[in-house]
Scaffold this motif. Structure first.
Motif, PDB file in Angstrom:
ATOM      1  N   THR A 247      10.705 -13.291  -6.169  1.00 46.24           N
ATOM      2  CA  THR A 247      10.300 -12.248  -6.899  1.00 46.24           C
ATOM      3  C   THR A 247       9.666 -12.652  -8.203  1.00 46.24           C
ATOM      4  O   THR A 247       8.797 -11.956  -8.643  1.00 46.24           O
TER       5      THR A 247
ATOM      6  N   LEU B 247       2.530  -4.391  -7.300  1.00 44.11           N
ATOM      7  CA  LEU B 247       3.497  -3.872  -6.120  1.00 44.11           C
ATOM      8  C   LEU B 247       4.128  -4.930  -5.292  1.00 44.11           C
ATOM      9  O   LEU B 247       5.263  -4.676  -4.759  1.00 44.11           O
ATOM     10  N   LEU B 248       3.748  -6.189  -5.228  1.00 47.90           N
ATOM     11  CA  LEU B 248       4.651  -7.390  -4.541  1.00 47.90           C
ATOM     12  C   LEU B 248       5.744  -7.342  -5.711  1.00 47.90           C
ATOM     13  O   LEU B 248       6.700  -7.761  -5.007  1.00 47.90           O
ATOM     14  N   ALA B 249       5.932  -7.505  -6.887  1.00 45.92           N
ATOM     15  CA  ALA B 249       6.943  -7.292  -7.635  1.00 45.92           C
ATOM     16  C   ALA B 249       7.876  -6.259  -7.317  1.00 45.92           C
ATOM     17  O   ALA B 249       9.065  -6.643  -7.127  1.00 45.92           O
TER      18      ALA B 249
ATOM     19  N   LEU C 211       8.344  -4.479  -4.437  1.00 45.44           N
ATOM     20  CA  LEU C 211       8.814  -4.892  -3.267  1.00 45.44           C
ATOM     21  C   LEU C 211       9.795  -5.995  -3.241  1.00 45.44           C
ATOM     22  O   LEU C 211      10.957  -5.636  -2.657  1.00 45.44           O
ATOM     23  N   GLY C 212       9.622  -7.123  -3.995  1.00 44.47           N
ATOM     24  CA  GLY C 212      10.482  -7.992  -4.092  1.00 44.47           C
ATOM     25  C   GLY C 212      11.788  -7.632  -5.013  1.00 44.47           C
ATOM     26  O   GLY C 212      12.983  -7.787  -4.550  1.00 44.47           O
TER      27      GLY C 212
ATOM     28  N   PRO D 288       5.449 -13.217  -8.315  1.00 45.24           N
ATOM     29  CA  PRO D 288       4.547 -11.878  -8.531  1.00 45.24           C
ATOM     30  C   PRO D 288       4.810 -11.260  -9.914  1.00 45.24           C
ATOM     31  O   PRO D 288       3.978 -10.736 -10.580  1.00 45.24           O
TER      32      PRO D 288
ATOM     33  N   VAL E 122      -1.889  -5.509  -6.982  1.00 40.00           N
ATOM     34  CA  VAL E 122      -1.320  -6.043  -6.145  1.00 40.00           C
ATOM     35  C   VAL E 122      -0.102  -6.962  -6.364  1.00 40.00           C
ATOM     36  O   VAL E 122       0.809  -6.605  -5.741  1.00 40.00           O
ATOM     37  N   LEU E 123      -0.462  -7.643  -7.606  1.00 41.57           N
ATOM     38  CA  LEU E 123       0.891  -8.557  -7.988  1.00 41.57           C
ATOM     39  C   LEU E 123       2.035  -7.345  -8.302  1.00 41.57           C
ATOM     40  O   LEU E 123       3.252  -7.806  -8.315  1.00 41.57           O
TER      41      LEU E 123
END
Length: 315
Positions: free
Chosen positions: A90, A116-118, A120-121, A93, A113-114
């Motif tokens: 995590t 959103l990935l963070a 999610l992580g 991102p 996008v980064l």
């Protein structure tokens, strides 16, 4: 179970940090907050600072903290390893998202996008933390279907409290996050009440009779202690808290962490503007303090089945 200060700090601090990172990632990607330096630097520094401090504190409970990195090698079977890996992954991102926001003033496109990935992580890591405890069949208070939802809800609540404060100070959809924190607080209260009611009335995972296999012969009780002095198992897994004290602490956790914090949030929603900022700060502090008390109780009220070999009639 012995409520170690390092683990309590780890779960509450990192939980709030991940909750805040989750909201910052969504808010930045969704355009709910300005991509300004003030909010980006303060918010991400607070989120990543809480996460890092919590993760570092978790190593203090290990016998050999310098070997903590080895825990991640067992990811196939260990939720602790999965948590460690999720936390490390995590950072990538989240760090890049922070660079885009703070250095470039960008939260759109690839930076969104980064974010959103963070986010999610953050969710995955907190879920793994909850599963560390929910996967332990030897402790019935942890092996509970509400353990992971409570961890996720408290992370969202405490993170939401700080997000409401940050948006009130630096701009953005402050009202959205204020009411989100209120909704999350109500959810935490409902989940914890259901959890406490369930563990208070649930059947024990083991008794002295089932643990020894002698239950069929009648009531089993300890005649003599298995050791002449307290050992590691008794210190770490034989912690006891009086029921009357547990009830008082439950009231404190609910009254401080939920009651007072929500009252301050509602007052802040009513007055609005700069006057609401001190109220939001007090609400964030009260909610965080209540989370610490709740997490202390989560450990102190847990009973390990091994205690049936040391005199406990049930666990």
């Amino acid at each position: 179970m012995h409520p170690a200060a390092s683990v309590i700090f780890f779960t509450t601090a990192s939980g709030a940090g991940y909750g805040l990172l989750f909201l910052l990632g969504l808010a930045g990607a969704g355009g709910l907050v300005p991509a300004g330096l003030g909010l980006g630097l303060t918010g991400l520094a607070l989120a990543l600072g809480l996460i890092t401090a919590g993760l570092l504190a978790s190593t203090f409970h290990l016998g050999h903290p310098e070997r903590a990195w080895r825990a991640m090698s067992q990811w196939r079977s260990s939720w602790l390893s999965r948590e460690g890996l999720a936390a490390v992954v995590t950072y990538l991102p989240a760090g890049l998202f922070a660079i885009g926001w703070v250095c470039l003033g960008r939260t759109d496109g690839v930076w969104a996008v980064l974010g959103l990935l963070a986010a999610l992580g953050a969710v995955v890591t907190v879920a793994c933390t909850g599963m560390i405890y929910a996967s332990l069949a030897t402790i019935r208070q942890w092996r509970h279907p509400l353990t992971v939802p409570v961890y996720l809800a408290i992370a969202l609540y405490t993170g939401g409290l700080w997000m409401a404060l940050l948006t009130a100070v630096f701009g953005g959809e402050a009202g959205v996050f204020l009411w989100l924190a209120i909704a999350a607080g109500i959810a935490v209260a409902a989940l914890k009440l259901a959890y406490w009611r369930s563990v208070d009335t649930g059947a024990p995972a083991a008794t002295a009779g089932t643990a020894t296999g002698l239950g069929g012969l009648g009531r089993v009780r300890l005649l003599e202690a298995p050791t002449t002095s307290r050992n590691y198992v008794m210190r770490e897994m034989g912690y006891r808290i009086a029921r009357k004290h547990a009830r008082k602490l439950r009231v404190i956790a609910g009254g401080l962490g939920i009651g007072l914090a929500l009252a301050l949030l509602l007052a802040a929603a009513a007055v609005g503007g700069g006057v609401a900022v001190p109220m939001l700060l007090l609400a964030a502090l009260a909610g965080s303090a209540g989370a610490v008390v709740e997490r202390w109780l989560f450990f102190a009220e847990a009973t390990h089945v091994v205690t049936t070999y040391y005199g406990a009639e049930a666990a």
